[in-house]
Design a protein around this motif. Structure first.
Motif, short mmCIF file in Angstrom:
data_model
loop_
_atom_site.label_atom_id
_atom_site.label_comp_id
_atom_site.label_asym_id
_atom_site.label_seq_id
_atom_site.Cartn_x
_atom_site.Cartn_y
_atom_site.Cartn_z
N PHE A 40 0.68 -1.20 -0.13
CA PHE A 40 0.01 -0.21 0.16
C PHE A 40 0.66 1.24 0.09
CE2 PHE A 40 -2.40 -3.39 2.34
CZ PHE A 40 -3.41 -3.29 1.18
N TYR A 41 2.27 1.17 -0.33
CA TYR A 41 3.13 2.48 -0.33
C TYR A 41 2.42 3.25 -1.34
CZ TYR A 41 7.18 5.14 -0.94
OH TYR A 41 7.88 6.21 -1.10
N LYS A 42 2.15 4.60 -1.17
CA LYS A 42 1.54 5.23 -2.12
C LYS A 42 2.18 5.92 -3.34
CE LYS A 42 1.28 9.47 1.10
NZ LYS A 42 0.51 10.20 1.71
N ALA A 43 3.70 5.82 -3.23
CA ALA A 43 4.43 6.64 -4.29
C ALA A 43 5.05 5.66 -5.11
CB ALA A 43 5.78 7.28 -3.45
N ASP A 44 5.47 6.04 -6.24
CA ASP A 44 6.05 5.27 -7.44
C ASP A 44 7.51 5.01 -7.11
OD1 ASP A 44 3.65 5.35 -8.76
OD2 ASP A 44 4.10 7.28 -9.84
N SER A 45 8.06 5.45 -6.24
CA SER A 45 9.56 5.18 -5.98
C SER A 45 9.94 5.45 -4.55
CB SER A 45 10.20 6.27 -6.89
OG SER A 45 10.12 7.50 -6.33
N ASN A 75 12.83 -6.02 -2.90
CA ASN A 75 12.17 -7.20 -2.39
C ASN A 75 10.82 -7.20 -2.01
OD1 ASN A 75 12.21 -10.24 -2.09
ND2 ASN A 75 12.16 -9.73 0.03
N CYS A 76 10.67 -6.29 -1.01
CA CYS A 76 9.44 -5.75 -0.33
C CYS A 76 8.50 -5.05 -1.24
CB CYS A 76 9.52 -5.42 0.97
SG CYS A 76 10.14 -6.71 2.11
N TYR A 77 9.01 -4.04 -1.79
CA TYR A 77 8.30 -2.98 -2.57
C TYR A 77 8.38 -3.25 -3.89
CZ TYR A 77 7.97 -0.76 2.26
OH TYR A 77 7.80 -0.51 3.48
N SER A 78 8.01 -4.22 -4.31
CA SER A 78 8.11 -4.63 -5.85
C SER A 78 7.49 -3.81 -6.60
CB SER A 78 7.55 -6.17 -5.91
OG SER A 78 6.25 -6.17 -5.75
N GLY A 79 8.02 -3.42 -7.82
CA GLY A 79 7.48 -2.47 -8.73
C GLY A 79 7.67 -1.02 -8.45
#
Length: 329
Positions: A40-45, A75-79
């Motif tokens: 659910f991290y809201k930014a793209d980077s 590994n955890c924030y894929s994409g």
């Protein structure tokens, strides 16, 4: 034969990838667990500035904590695009670091990890100037500059020197340095608390001789452990301040006697979840309470509802979400 295989493996790994690739292949390193809220991290980077002296720079070269930290995040924030910047300069005090700080944060976004002050303690112990108060004030200036640039600040506590045995001049000097490091860490924690900042408590974990390559710098495993500590603090900061508002599919689904509902809040809010049948009839509220920012899971009973298809209707932060749920008995 085993020795030859290991030698060939190490030769195969480049120096810059020695820590992560080689150790992983030999089974001595594993990825840390991912936070349930990472999706659910809201930014793209995720952009991370690391700022400090020799431990940040990476001594002995080519070891550092930035590379494993980057691997953990990827590994955890894929994409997500992940950038980790190294602004460590060996031997610098916080006063010297301030001189180059503006250039380090210029045009940067994201997070900044501050780990600096060991050289201040050495300078004070050796009677070459400085003070615990001045060191803390210098770090405070860095924090204020970073916050003015809209960066999210995380402070690292300073690791102790390994203390030699005996009571000779060198042993007494190291003990004096460590006493000063302890005082600085106390002030750093108080500063972080006053500004509502996360602390990566490196000092409390880095207490084993097996994590050091010399009297103060980590070895390969030490840098890996340090990266985990930073990663935990970074995750905490993200969970509290950088999650988008969303819901996940309930589980188990189909549900029998119970199911769990998951959702994230970008800030504290009242949360209300109602249940509708497939005909659109409101069957009542199945959950209602207040929750803080972050990822939450609630368990609700489905015993009293007959088998069928239902709709979970979520209301929080002026948003509305629906999820289909199946009940079987």
């Amino acid at each position: 034969m085993r020795v030859k295989i290991v030698i060939r493996l190490i030769s195969f790994c480049s120096l810059t990838l020695l820590f992560f690739i080689c150790f992983s292949t030999l089974g001595q390193v594993r990825m840390p667990a991912c936070s349930s809220s990472s999706q659910f991290y809201k930014a793209d980077s995720i952009n991370v500035i690391t700022f400090g002296a020799s431990t940040v720079e990476g001594v002995p070269a080519p070891l550092n904590f930035q590379q494993p930290l980057k691997s953990f995040i990827e590994n955890c924030y894929s994409g997500k695009a992940v950038n980790v910047y190294n602004y460590g300069v060996a031997g610098e005090t916080t006063k010297q670091g301030l001189i180059r700080f503006d250039a380090a944060i210029a045009n940067k976004t994201g997070f900044i990890l501050l780990l600096m002050g060991v050289n201040d303690a050495v300078q004070i112990a050796d009677g070459k100037g400085g003070s615990v108060v001045a060191t803390t004030q210098n770090l405070q200036l860095m924090i204020e500059k970073a916050q003015a640039a809209k960066l999210n600040v995380i402070i690292g506590t300073l690791q102790f020197f390994l203390e030699p045995g005996g009571r000779g001049p060198q042993s007494n000097r190291i003990r004096k340095i460590n006493a000063l490091i302890n005082q600085i860490n106390i002030q750093y924690r108080a500063l972080a608390n006053s500004k509502g900042l996360k602390v990566a408590d490196i000092n409390s974990v880095m207490r084993s001789n097996s994590l050091y390559s010399d009297d103060v710098h980590p070895n390969r495993r030490g840098y890996y452990v340090m990266a985990m500590i930073w990663f935990d603090a970074l995750n905490q900061e993200i969970v509290e301040n950088h999650l988008k508002t969303a819901v996940v599919q309930n589980y188990p689904n189909p549900a029998n006697t119970y199911t769990k509902i998951g959702y994230t809040l970008s800030s504290a809010s009242s949360v209300k979840v109602s249940l509708y049948n497939i005909l659109g009839n409101n069957l009542g509220v199945v959950f209602e309470d207040y929750r803080n920012a972050g990822y939450h899971v609630e368990e609700i009973s489905t015993i009293k509802y007959p088998p069928g298809v239902y709709i979970l209707y979520y209301e929080f932060l002026n948003n509305f979400f629906t999820k289909k749920m199946i009940i079987t008995h």
